[in-house]
Motif scaffolding. Structure first.
Motif, PDB file in Angstrom:
ATOM      1  N   GLY A  81      41.927  67.308  26.534  1.00  0.00           N
ATOM      2  CA  GLY A  81      41.005  66.205  26.598  1.00  0.00           C
ATOM      3  C   GLY A  81      40.103  65.997  27.648  1.00  0.00           C
ATOM      4  O   GLY A  81      39.091  65.456  27.473  1.00  0.00           O
ATOM      5  N   MET A  82      40.835  66.376  28.887  1.00  0.00           N
ATOM      6  CA  MET A  82      39.766  66.334  29.986  1.00  0.00           C
ATOM      7  C   MET A  82      38.630  67.154  29.880  1.00  0.00           C
ATOM      8  O   MET A  82      37.463  66.623  30.207  1.00  0.00           O
ATOM      9  CB  MET A  82      40.658  66.789  31.304  1.00  0.00           C
ATOM     10  N   ASN A  83      38.635  68.278  29.390  1.00  0.00           N
ATOM     11  CA  ASN A  83      37.665  69.324  29.115  1.00  0.00           C
ATOM     12  C   ASN A  83      36.478  68.585  28.346  1.00  0.00           C
ATOM     13  O   ASN A  83      35.253  68.818  28.406  1.00  0.00           O
ATOM     14  CB  ASN A  83      38.109  70.724  28.757  1.00  0.00           C
ATOM     15  N   LEU A  84      37.014  68.059  27.103  1.00  0.00           N
ATOM     16  CA  LEU A  84      36.304  67.342  26.175  1.00  0.00           C
ATOM     17  C   LEU A  84      35.292  66.294  26.610  1.00  0.00           C
ATOM     18  O   LEU A  84      34.228  65.989  26.500  1.00  0.00           O
ATOM     19  CB  LEU A  84      37.011  66.742  25.001  1.00  0.00           C
ATOM     20  N   MET A  85      36.123  65.385  27.420  1.00  0.00           N
ATOM     21  CA  MET A  85      35.410  64.316  28.075  1.00  0.00           C
ATOM     22  C   MET A  85      34.327  64.821  29.396  1.00  0.00           C
ATOM     23  O   MET A  85      33.351  64.405  29.418  1.00  0.00           O
ATOM     24  CB  MET A  85      36.481  63.622  29.035  1.00  0.00           C
ATOM     25  N   GLY A  86      34.696  65.628  30.035  1.00  0.00           N
ATOM     26  CA  GLY A  86      33.692  66.264  31.247  1.00  0.00           C
ATOM     27  C   GLY A  86      32.740  66.892  30.598  1.00  0.00           C
ATOM     28  O   GLY A  86      31.423  66.618  31.066  1.00  0.00           O
ATOM     29  N   GLY A  87      33.051  67.787  29.614  1.00  0.00           N
ATOM     30  CA  GLY A  87      31.697  68.581  28.801  1.00  0.00           C
ATOM     31  C   GLY A  87      30.723  67.802  28.246  1.00  0.00           C
ATOM     32  O   GLY A  87      29.607  68.005  28.383  1.00  0.00           O
ATOM     33  N   SER A  88      31.167  66.402  27.606  1.00  0.00           N
ATOM     34  CA  SER A  88      30.314  65.596  26.884  1.00  0.00           C
ATOM     35  C   SER A  88      29.568  64.798  27.917  1.00  0.00           C
ATOM     36  O   SER A  88      28.415  64.628  27.874  1.00  0.00           O
ATOM     37  CB  SER A  88      31.031  64.712  25.933  1.00  0.00           C
ATOM     38  N   ILE A  89      30.333  64.128  28.876  1.00  0.00           N
ATOM     39  CA  ILE A  89      29.702  63.176  29.791  1.00  0.00           C
ATOM     40  C   ILE A  89      28.853  63.987  30.726  1.00  0.00           C
ATOM     41  O   ILE A  89      27.589  63.409  30.856  1.00  0.00           O
ATOM     42  CB  ILE A  89      30.911  62.496  30.310  1.00  0.00           C
ATOM     43  N   TRP A  90      29.426  64.713  31.515  1.00  0.00           N
ATOM     44  CA  TRP A  90      28.542  65.445  32.424  1.00  0.00           C
ATOM     45  C   TRP A  90      27.278  66.270  31.688  1.00  0.00           C
ATOM     46  O   TRP A  90      26.111  66.116  32.318  1.00  0.00           O
ATOM     47  CB  TRP A  90      29.342  66.490  33.293  1.00  0.00           C
ATOM     48  N   GLY A  91      27.710  67.235  30.764  1.00  0.00           N
ATOM     49  CA  GLY A  91      26.454  67.933  30.165  1.00  0.00           C
ATOM     50  C   GLY A  91      25.492  66.910  29.544  1.00  0.00           C
ATOM     51  O   GLY A  91      24.272  67.375  29.704  1.00  0.00           O
ATOM     52  N   ILE A  92      25.643  66.050  28.922  1.00  0.00           N
ATOM     53  CA  ILE A  92      24.565  65.127  28.427  1.00  0.00           C
ATOM     54  C   ILE A  92      24.001  64.351  29.282  1.00  0.00           C
ATOM     55  O   ILE A  92      22.694  64.162  29.355  1.00  0.00           O
ATOM     56  CB  ILE A  92      25.405  64.164  27.354  1.00  0.00           C
ATOM     57  N   PHE A 111      33.007  60.641  23.663  1.00  0.00           N
ATOM     58  CA  PHE A 111      32.481  61.047  25.213  1.00  0.00           C
ATOM     59  C   PHE A 111      31.081  61.275  25.222  1.00  0.00           C
ATOM     60  O   PHE A 111      30.674  60.907  26.150  1.00  0.00           O
ATOM     61  CB  PHE A 111      33.427  62.142  25.596  1.00  0.00           C
ATOM     62  N   GLY A 112      30.564  61.835  24.074  1.00  0.00           N
ATOM     63  CA  GLY A 112      29.188  61.900  24.027  1.00  0.00           C
ATOM     64  C   GLY A 112      28.489  60.662  24.077  1.00  0.00           C
ATOM     65  O   GLY A 112      27.517  60.416  24.875  1.00  0.00           O
ATOM     66  N   GLY A 113      29.043  59.523  23.497  1.00  0.00           N
ATOM     67  CA  GLY A 113      28.268  58.287  23.716  1.00  0.00           C
ATOM     68  C   GLY A 113      28.568  57.683  24.830  1.00  0.00           C
ATOM     69  O   GLY A 113      27.558  56.910  25.429  1.00  0.00           O
TER      70      GLY A 113
END
Length: 371
Positions: free
Chosen positions: A186-197, A272-274
């Motif tokens: 869950g943390m990886n999905l959040m970090g990858g989406s928010i930071w990456g985008i 998280f992308g949103g």
């Protein structure tokens, strides 16, 4: 004979061809933008490391540190000289769960103050008295008091009136590593989406690249959706890498449906992308978006149960904790992986995740600026 120069099209002919050309560009713009996001990612070794390698290293380190082993031995200090403490020492050393050391008064006080021992034992002047000194705020000290008193009383001849027996079992799903892997996912999905985008958009804005897109027929929705589409292209690899490592390296169970697991991960990446799009919708510098993204993620790192259960927080803040998207993601992942929960069982969490994704995307679409 000289080559004929084509006569330029009149205004009506150009007007007839323009809609066709624009329609073709719109049909291919999402594909091209998604490919651009994909190439940007794979050309950044740092992004690949933090998305795929770091979660595995973190899981391996914590899995080894908190692997199943025997109970921790309590560090005990006995205060006095050898003659006055001989009977108590003999009783305590029979208990294999205790590590006993003899101190004088000043050394004992220093050992307790610095945490080297959990409890001090003062044998009384009478043979049938013992005094314990410990901090009631330390759980290890309270547990040590129970163990020490049991050993002292048994050494004095106490006999338990009830015969008991023990059966030892090891259940996959009850260990710390079993709790940890869904939280890391869950943390990886959040970090990858928010930071990456977030970083990609703000970097393009700071380099004046977004101004060039304003001259194209591409809409804001197409541009923002391309980030979500590219994020989803790595989703399967992220889930398979981390969950597969936990399963094969530590035996983390996968009791639920893999389809439900991927659906949870899919909705989490969109949600998280949103948030990433919303964080980057107006920020003009990397420093500004970094502060915004940390402000968004920090409460979820603390409250959403990544490394410890969110139920440890007071009941008054539980409604806030349960409303966070990462809490819903972690709860759904653990229910699916560890309890075998079906899709209807995790529907309440999925609704929270989906609501966050829709609200943040449309908010980002409204607030987004090219410049």
């Amino acid at each position: 004979m000289s080559e004929r120069i084509p006569f330029p099209l009149d205004a009506d002919a150009r007007a007839d061809m323009k809609p066709l050309k624009r329609r073709s560009w719109k049909n291919s713009s999402m594909v091209q933008l998604t490919l651009v996001r994909f190439r940007e990612f794979i050309r950044e070794p740092e992004a690949v490391f933090w998305t795929f390698v770091f979660p595995i290293l973190l899981a391996a380190g914590l899995g080894i540190a908190f692997r199943q082993r025997g109970p921790d031995k309590a560090q005990i200090g006995v205060v006095g000289n050898v003659a006055s403490t001989s009977s108590v020492l003999a009783a305590l050393k029979k208990d294999s769960t205790l590590v006993v050391e003899v101190f004088d008064d000043s050394a004992a006080a220093r050992a307790l103050r610095t945490g080297k021992v959990a409890l001090l034992v003062f044998p009384g002047s009478a043979k049938d008295s013992v005094r314990y000194v410990y901090d009631r705020g330390r759980s290890d000290a309270v547990n040590a008091r129970v163990l020490v008193d049991r050993a002292v009383q048994s050494g004095a001849g106490r006999v338990d009136p009830v015969r008991v027996g023990d059966t030892y079992v090891t259940e996959a799903g009850s260990r710390y590593i079993d709790f940890l892997i869904p939280g890391l996912l869950g943390m990886n999905l959040m970090g990858g989406s928010i930071w990456g985008i977030g970083f990609s958009i703000v970097t393009a804005r700071s380099k004046k690249l977004l101004k060039r897109f304003m001259a194209t027929p591409m809409s804001r929705s197409q541009y923002l959706l391309s980030f979500l589409a590219s994020r989803l292209s790595f989703l399967i690899l992220e889930v398979v890498t981390l969950v597969g490592f936990g399963h094969f390296a530590f035996g983390v169970p996968l009791r639920g449906s893999l389809g439900t697991l991927f659906l949870i991960s899919l909705l989490a990446a969109i949600s998280f992308g949103g948030l990433g799009l919303l964080a980057a919708s107006r920020a003009r510098t990397v420093e500004a978006v970094s502060g915004i993204m940390n402000f968004i993620m920090l409460p979820m790192w603390i409250f959403s149960g990544v490394f410890f259960s969110s139920s440890n927080f007071a009941q008054v803040v539980q409604p806030f904790v349960k409303a966070l998207p990462l809490t819903a993601v972690n709860d759904a992942l653990r229910a699916n992986m560890l309890e075998g929960a079906s899709l209807p069982a995790v529907t309440p969490q999925l609704l929270i995740i989906l609501a966050w994704g829709l609200l943040t995307f449309f908010a980002a679409l409204r607030l987004f600026r090219w410049r």
